[in-house]
Design a protein around this motif. Structure first.
Motif, PDB file in Angstrom:
ATOM      1  N   CYS A  16       3.808  -3.528   1.477  1.00  0.00           N
ATOM      2  CA  CYS A  16       4.594  -2.954   0.376  1.00  0.00           C
ATOM      3  C   CYS A  16       4.291  -3.641  -0.944  1.00  0.00           C
ATOM      4  O   CYS A  16       4.696  -3.175  -1.999  1.00  0.00           O
ATOM      5  CB  CYS A  16       6.078  -3.026   0.670  1.00  0.00           C
ATOM      6  SG  CYS A  16       6.781  -4.677   0.490  1.00  0.00           S
ATOM      7  N   ALA A  18       5.415  -6.209  -2.343  1.00  0.00           N
ATOM      8  CA  ALA A  18       6.498  -6.881  -3.066  1.00  0.00           C
ATOM      9  C   ALA A  18       6.138  -8.341  -3.319  1.00  0.00           C
ATOM     10  O   ALA A  18       6.464  -8.906  -4.363  1.00  0.00           O
ATOM     11  CB  ALA A  18       7.805  -6.791  -2.282  1.00  0.00           C
ATOM     12  N   ILE A 137       9.920  -7.894   2.024  1.00  0.00           N
ATOM     13  CA  ILE A 137      10.819  -6.870   2.535  1.00  0.00           C
ATOM     14  C   ILE A 137      10.822  -6.859   4.063  1.00  0.00           C
ATOM     15  O   ILE A 137      11.847  -6.630   4.695  1.00  0.00           O
ATOM     16  CB  ILE A 137      10.407  -5.487   1.985  1.00  0.00           C
ATOM     17  CG1 ILE A 137      10.415  -5.486   0.461  1.00  0.00           C
ATOM     18  CG2 ILE A 137      11.297  -4.386   2.541  1.00  0.00           C
ATOM     19  CD1 ILE A 137      11.763  -5.603  -0.186  1.00  0.00           C
TER      20      ILE A 137
ATOM     21  N   SER B  76      19.803  -4.445  -1.149  1.00  0.00           N
ATOM     22  CA  SER B  76      18.648  -5.297  -1.409  1.00  0.00           C
ATOM     23  C   SER B  76      18.650  -6.553  -0.553  1.00  0.00           C
ATOM     24  O   SER B  76      17.605  -7.055  -0.197  1.00  0.00           O
ATOM     25  CB  SER B  76      18.590  -5.676  -2.889  1.00  0.00           C
ATOM     26  OG  SER B  76      19.819  -6.223  -3.310  1.00  0.00           O
ATOM     27  N   CYS B  81      11.661  -4.869  -3.971  1.00  0.00           N
ATOM     28  CA  CYS B  81      10.300  -4.414  -3.696  1.00  0.00           C
ATOM     29  C   CYS B  81       9.431  -4.654  -4.928  1.00  0.00           C
ATOM     30  O   CYS B  81       9.888  -5.142  -5.955  1.00  0.00           O
ATOM     31  CB  CYS B  81      10.302  -2.944  -3.315  1.00  0.00           C
ATOM     32  SG  CYS B  81      10.638  -1.836  -4.694  1.00  0.00           S
ATOM     33  N   MET B 214       8.847   3.385  -0.026  1.00  0.00           N
ATOM     34  CA  MET B 214       9.433   2.046  -0.043  1.00  0.00           C
ATOM     35  C   MET B 214      10.861   2.064  -0.560  1.00  0.00           C
ATOM     36  O   MET B 214      11.087   1.981  -1.764  1.00  0.00           O
ATOM     37  CB  MET B 214       8.510   1.184  -0.918  1.00  0.00           C
ATOM     38  CG  MET B 214       8.907  -0.246  -1.082  1.00  0.00           C
ATOM     39  SD  MET B 214       8.985  -1.110   0.448  1.00  0.00           S
ATOM     40  CE  MET B 214      10.668  -1.623   0.377  1.00  0.00           C
ATOM     41  N   ASN B 216      14.097  -0.083  -0.179  1.00  0.00           N
ATOM     42  CA  ASN B 216      14.304  -1.476   0.216  1.00  0.00           C
ATOM     43  C   ASN B 216      15.015  -1.705   1.549  1.00  0.00           C
ATOM     44  O   ASN B 216      14.394  -2.071   2.550  1.00  0.00           O
ATOM     45  CB  ASN B 216      15.044  -2.157  -0.946  1.00  0.00           C
ATOM     46  CG  ASN B 216      15.054  -3.651  -0.834  1.00  0.00           C
ATOM     47  OD1 ASN B 216      14.797  -4.181   0.223  1.00  0.00           O
ATOM     48  ND2 ASN B 216      15.345  -4.336  -1.916  1.00  0.00           N
ATOM     49  N   PRO B 610       3.843   2.500  -2.012  1.00  0.00           N
ATOM     50  CA  PRO B 610       5.024   1.625  -2.054  1.00  0.00           C
ATOM     51  C   PRO B 610       5.242   0.991  -3.415  1.00  0.00           C
ATOM     52  O   PRO B 610       6.304   0.444  -3.663  1.00  0.00           O
ATOM     53  CB  PRO B 610       4.715   0.568  -0.993  1.00  0.00           C
ATOM     54  CG  PRO B 610       3.243   0.604  -0.819  1.00  0.00           C
ATOM     55  CD  PRO B 610       2.816   2.009  -1.094  1.00  0.00           C
TER      56      PRO B 610
END
Lengths: 185, 728, 327
Positions: A16, A18, A137, B76, B81, B214, B216, B610
């Protein structure tokens, strides 16, 4: 003495990104430079396929070629295992970049010094996890102290077959990978 | 002096104290200037997408420097993300709309002049008044997405038009809500869908590419499930990220999902996998269902779906074996083939048969929230004409964008002469942008309220620059995870330039139009405080912590005392839908064959990255550096036949001969031969989006037509075929 | 196998490109300076102890050498990203970093080089020199010409080897990571040094001597070069892959293919020219014919060209090589 290490559970990584975004913001990494990355590697032929998601970052090697190559002592290894760069000492000769088999380093174009992942040392000092770990995540990145046998990283490494990148390079990385593919049940 | 990113670094390190200073990675020679700025942490919630994750903003002086997840907030859970992390990329985007703009050239040629807010409002007022005089107030339509939509909705009510429409309905999840409402009396909710993935023993995904899509906490639950050993079955023509995590991948022929679902229903019933007590207690129409699906054998489904029979059977048996702690994931984006409500019905029926509704690992029950409603101080006028946005569909439950577009072109049932658009890039949302352009040609007024100069914004007569989610209040949000709670959105920094929050724009428009009596509050915060007081929530605490849970709301699973309520006609789960029967629609889903791509053509399927929220975020530099192109996925064997190599330049040709941008191809084993795939939202045509302009291929442009769901009017978008052209 | 990568740095992906022509020139000039030191030392040691002092052979080369090295270091300096931190090289000695002790060598060779250069100043040049510090220095140096020449011979070898070790110490870059590489750079440095002697020397005997020397050096250079490729070819995958750019005829690798092609023409051609030239009449008093001069100088230029190509090709190609692709 702490022995910092990261364990990456690849079966929990969904790519993802992140981690990358968090790292970029936390460490003010310049535009189009990165301290961590994610690879997505697929093998096989339709429909028999398997895909590995692999986050990569500085391995904070115990036998760090970058530290050895550094002519000025700017790259150094801390007692807790973190490989750091003293920006005041860096001449930007790029020997460390050539030396790193993991391509973990880059040049900060604005100032010229070599740069890379620090395991978010500035956060560790405040008892916070590295930014990539804190925001992961999938909780695929796990950070901790290997000298503490009860830590999650110690437990995961005890329970799982683990790999390091380019083992044959003999660099003794501190980033470990477990569960490369999800288990087919 | 505004401090730059890097100056900040120096300061941050230097102000952190001497001990840190000694070995701080941030200190550089010569960095002597210590600018002492206060660091504040402000909680709010995110709108990089619409999942509304709680965040904590780190603000240095007047500059946002970091966004982190709020650990208290269940959407979250302390994590954000890539999109959420990169919010400052939107806030400080140099291409952001800074002042109101009024069109000076022809529509679409991008010529605008700067205007004051008052000028812009006057321009709008003049046009609106003329339209009201000639066509009536109903001839104004709204297209809305995101938090700001509600305020503009209020304006529309005050103005007297019922024509609100939402792309999130017809171009996304509308059919799911309708299907589940027909079956269970309620949908699985849209933000925080109530899927208990973390506890699922077995889970089936129909094309839901979780991980690429995506959201979260949704993904956190999904991965927690994987970690807990969820057996994952993924039905997708593409080896998606989710499929890579599966223990069984069923590369189904696109458009045949209902065949598989019907065969599964049949197997569940024939092989007795269903939850007898549950069905007996909560459902009706079992006998009719059994009768209706009896001919859908696995052999038949194998032929239709291009899947091996043993896989079809094995997969559903696995679900049956672990019922009811399983989930047939209902999915989110439903606008596929025009029979989407029926597909949703099929998935709902499977979930019902396996007894997943209200069960651990299935679909949890909504939290118990009893919040009083604020007494409306005002009463909006009743429009003289009915809304045309719902179209002529028996179960349409929200405004359909394409119906408004059609009415704008045809003038029937009555003309539409003005569009207000907020938070949605219609040129990349509604299929067949050529038709959208045609509709816009018929308009006397197009107003866009947005942050970025998107394709749609550049079609407007008046552009009103909105404040971002980091610069404004929005109404208190009721978060409904297994626990419910209240979350607050509040400004973390001052709005930059001359932008205004949507609520203020709506209020000022009301005032300008002489509709001042319909303005509900002077400032939104005052309204929020009032609500908080009513709900017995300490507003000041809320603004400090960002999220306050509602006590005793946690009731996710069926127990003797916690019985589910089904708000259908029969107050039971309707396996056989008499509501559909009454409208002469199939009461039990039926398989319909969809046309297939001719040789040399591919079905166009599209999805998400994502790190991008459709076309909304493609100009965000911190996301751009992660994803700024959308390579077209092409099956490796086909590519070999066509002489195309990975990374080659290609373009797509739609069924009307329209050509896309030149893009790149991803030659892959991860997709079937009969379709190509690309990520939605790329190929911006707006030159003012300097990072995103011209990058990647626009899938919407490749959609020359769409199917329409006869039950609820939503679009089917996966009915388009494209040819692939090698470019040099 | 398919893969995508998100978050790669352009500096290292799809392959390393940290060092460019500046470093290639630096390595070439460094090797050349080393070669000149050693070859000029040989030229001055060869006549034996009986030769009266001030009969220095080809003093222009030792004079040039510090300039060559300084220019080379200038190119290195151009490549440094934080130039104002240059002094950091000399605040420490990192025993495991070739670049660290290399930077010390670079400094230490200068006094030796200059002293030697002074020691080779011939009597004829002294006449024009007024009395003073420089003249005194020269006279002092002339007294120790032989030990200085020996020191220069050794330091020249060290300097040439160092330019190779700089690259060969990187385990992460398989093409460089060969112990043959320093030998190749030494060899190439020496042969370019000899070529410089040929070009710069006035006396036929010196030109002729280094023409002979260079034949051996080029032969061994070709041998070492072949050994480098052979060694890489017989090593594990990453090393084998690392030489593929030189043997792949695609647009992407075209410069590498051309470089190996040019080398395989240039070096043998230099040898042939030298043999042609040696076959002529070479009594000390005879004037060299234009043809002879041309053959000598042309072969010397070819050797210099070959030396430069080797540095450029290896600096660039080495950055294409990776320890292994992915795992």
């Amino acid at each position: 003495m702490k022995h910092y290490a990261m364990v990456i559970d690849q079966s929990r990584c969904v790519g993802c990104m992140a981690c990358i975004a968090a790292c970029v913001q936390e460490n003010q990494v310049p535009f189009e430079n990165f301290r961590t990355r994610v690879l997505e590697i697929t093998k096989g032929k339709f429909p028999e396929l398997r895909t590995e998601f692999r986050p990569e970052l500085c391995n904070h090697c115990d036998n760090a070629p970058c530290v050895m190559a550094c002519p000025t002592g700017a790259s150094y290894k801390r007692e807790d295992g973190i490989v750091m760069i003293d920006r005041d000492k860096c001449v930007g000769c790029k020997a460390c970049i050539a030396a790193c088999p993991y391509d973990a380093r880059y040049i900060n174009e604005e100032y010229g010094f070599a740069d890379k992942c620090t395991f978010c040392l500035h956060r560790l000092k405040k008892d916070l996890e590295p930014a990539c770990v804190a925001t992961c995540i999938g909780k695929s990145r796990i950070f901790g102290d290997l000298s503490d046998r009860d830590s999650e990283v110690s437990r995961l490494l005890a329970e799982n077959e683990s790999r390091v990148r380019l083992k044959a390079a003999g660099t003794k990385p501190r980033v470990f990978y477990i569960k490369r593919y999800p288990t087919k049940k | 002096m505004a401090i730059s990113r890097r100056n900040f670094l120096k300061c941050a390190a230097l102000t952190a104290g001497g001990a840190v200073l000694a070995e701080s990675p941030f200190v550089r020679a010569g960095a002597k200037a210590v600018i002492k700025k206060d660091i504040r942490y402000v909680p709010s919630f995110c709108e990089m997408c619409f999942w509304r994750c709680g965040l904590i903003a780190k603000v240095e002086g007047d500059r946002l420097v970091k966004l982190d997840g709020n650990p208290l907030h269940p959407q979250s859970r302390g994590r954000l993300c890539a999109k959420g992390q990169s919010g400052m990329g939107l806030l400080y985007d140099k291409d952001r709309l800074k002042t109101p703009l009024i069109r000076t050239g022809k529509r679409g040629d991008g010529k605008y002049r700067k205007a004051s807010w008052n000028e812009a409002y006057s321009y709008i007022a003049e046009k609106l008044t003329a339209i009201r005089k000639k066509y009536g107030p109903e001839s104004v339509a709204l297209f809305a997405h995101g938090s700001g939509g509600a305020y503009m909705g209020n304006f529309m009510e005050a103005w007297g038009s019922p024509n609100h429409s939402h792309p999130s309905y017809a171009q996304c999840l509308g059919a799911r809500e309708v299907a589940f409402t027909l079956t269970f009396g309620q949908g699985p909710a849209s933000t925080a869908e109530r899927y208990d993935m973390a506890n699922s023993r077995v889970m089936a995904l129909f094309g839901s590419h979780l991980g690429e899509n995506m959201h979260n906490s949704h993904i956190q639950d999904f991965v927690d499930g994987l970690g807990n050993g969820t057996k994952l079955i993924v039905i997708d023509p593409r080896y998606s990220t989710a499929a890579t995590k599966s223990s069984m991948w069923l590369p189904i022929k696109p458009g045949t999902d209902i065949a598989l679902i019907l065969a599964w229903i049949n197997i569940v019933i024939k092989e007795n996998w269903y939850d007898h007590d549950y069905i007996a207690k909560y459902a009706i129409g079992f006998k009719e269902l059994k009768e209706a699906v009896k001919n859908y054998t696995p052999e038949w489904a194998a032929k239709k779906t291009d899947l091996p029979k043993h896989q079809i059977v094995e997969a559903i048996r696995e679900l049956g074996r672990y019922k009811p702690n399983v989930l047939v994931h209902p999915g989110r984006h439903y606008s596929w083939y025009g029979d989407d409500t029926q597909r949703g019905r099929g998935l709902a029926i499977l979930n019902a048969l396996l007894g997943t509704w209200g069960r651990k690992g299935g679909i949890w029950l909504p939290p118990k929230v009893n919040l009083a409603k604020l007494k409306k101080k005002i009463k909006y006028p009743k429009p003289k004409r009915d809304s045309l946005a719902y179209g002529d569909y028996p179960f349409s439950s929200a405004g359909i964008t394409t119906e408004v577009r059609q009415a704008t072109i045809s003038g029937k049932p009555y003309p539409i002469k003005a569009w207000f658009v907020i938070g949605t890039n219609l040129m990349k949302t509604m299929p067949a942008p050529e038709i959208t352009k045609k509709a816009i040609d018929n308009l006397d007024l197009v107003v866009n309220i947005d942050l970025m100069p998107t394709d749609m914004v550049m079609m407007s007569d008046v552009i009103l620059p909105a404040a971002s989610y980091l610069e404004r209040h929005d109404d208190l949000a009721v978060v409904t995870q297994k626990n419910a709670g209240i979350a607050i959105r509040q400004p973390v920094v001052k709005p930059w330039k001359d932008v205004k929050p949507a609520w203020l724009i709506a209020n000022e428009l009301c005032a300008k139009m002489g509709l001042g009596k319909y303005i509900e509050y002077k400032t939104l915060e005052e309204h929020m405080r009032e609500k908080a007081k009513l709900w017995n929530i300490d507003y000041d605490k809320l603004s400090r912590v960002g999220y306050i849970p509602i006590p005793d709301s946690y009731h996710p699973y069926i127990t003797e005392k916690n019985q589910p309520k089904f708000d259908t006609d029969s107050k039971k789960i309707e396996l056989y839908s008499s509501a559909l029967d009454d409208e002469d629609m199939d009461p039990v889903p039926r398989y319909t064959h969809h046309r297939e791509p001719p040789a040399g053509s591919f079905r166009l399927i599209y999805g998400r990255s994502p790190v991008q929220t459709f076309s909304r975020s493609i100009n965000n530099k911190w996301l751009w550096e992660l994803k700024n192109d959308n390579a077209v996925w092409l099956n490796a064997d086909i590519a070999r036949q066509m002489g195309i190599k990975n990374g080659d330049k290609i373009s797509l040709i739609n069924e009307k001969g329209g050509k896309s941008n030149v893009g790149r191809v991803k030659v892959t084993e991860r997709i079937r031969k009969d379709c190509v795939y690309l990520i939605h939202g790329f190929g911006s045509t707006s030159k003012r989006m300097t990072m995103a302009y011209g990058r990647g291929i626009d899938d919407t442009q490749m959609m020359t037509h769409y199917a329409t769901d006869p039950i609820c009017g939503t679009n089917g978008l996966r009915v388009n075929f494209v040819k692939l052209l090698k470019e040099s | 196998m398919e893969f995508t990568i998100t978050g790669a740095n352009a500096l290292t992906y799809p392959h390393l490109h940290i060092w460019d022509w500046r470093v290639a020139i630096y390595l070439f000039l460094g090797g050349l300076a080393g070669g000149c030191m050693s070859m000029a030392a040989v030229a001055n040691l060869r006549p034996g102890k009986d030769v009266p002092k001030n009969q220095a052979c080809c003093w222009r080369v030792p004079m040039m050498t510090p300039i060559i090295l300084a220019v080379g270091m200038g190119f290195l300096f151009l490549d440094l990203q934080v130039k104002e931190h240059m002094y950091r090289f000399y605040m420490t000695l990192q025993p495991l970093s070739p670049m660290s002790w290399g930077s010390w060598i670079l400094v230490l060779v200068f006094p030796a080089m200059i002293a030697f250069a002074l020691s080779t100043v011939p009597e004829s040049a002294m006449d024009n020199l007024k009395d003073g510090m420089i003249r005194n220095l020269i006279i002092k140096a002339q007294n120790s010409m032989r030990p200085l020449a020996k020191l220069n011979f050794l330091l020249g070898i060290l300097l040439s080897i160092y330019t190779g070790i700089l690259l060969s110490s990187f385990m992460a870059r398989p093409l460089w990571n060969s112990s043959i590489l320093p030998v190749l750079f030494l060899n190439s440095g020496m042969s370019t040094g000899a070529a410089t002697m040929i070009l710069m020397a006035r006396r036929n005997s010196i030109k002729l001597f280094f023409t002979k020397v260079d034949i051996w050096l080029i032969f061994s250079e070709i041998t070492v070069l072949v050994l480098l490729y052979y060694g890489q070819f017989t090593s594990p995958e990453a090393s084998r892959e690392s030489i593929m750019p030189f043997f792949t005829l695609t647009s992407q690798y075209f410069p590498y293919f051309i470089s190996i092609l040019t080398l395989s023409i240039v070096l043998p051609l230099a040898i042939i020219l030298k043999f042609l030239e040696l076959s002529g009449d070479h009594s000390e008093n005879l004037e060299l014919t234009f043809k002879q001069k041309f053959e000598m100088n042309a072969s010397a230029v070819l050797v210099l060209l070959g030396g430069a190509i080797i540095r450029f090709a290896l600096v660039y190609a080495g950055q294409l090589s990776k320890f292994t692709g992915l795992s």
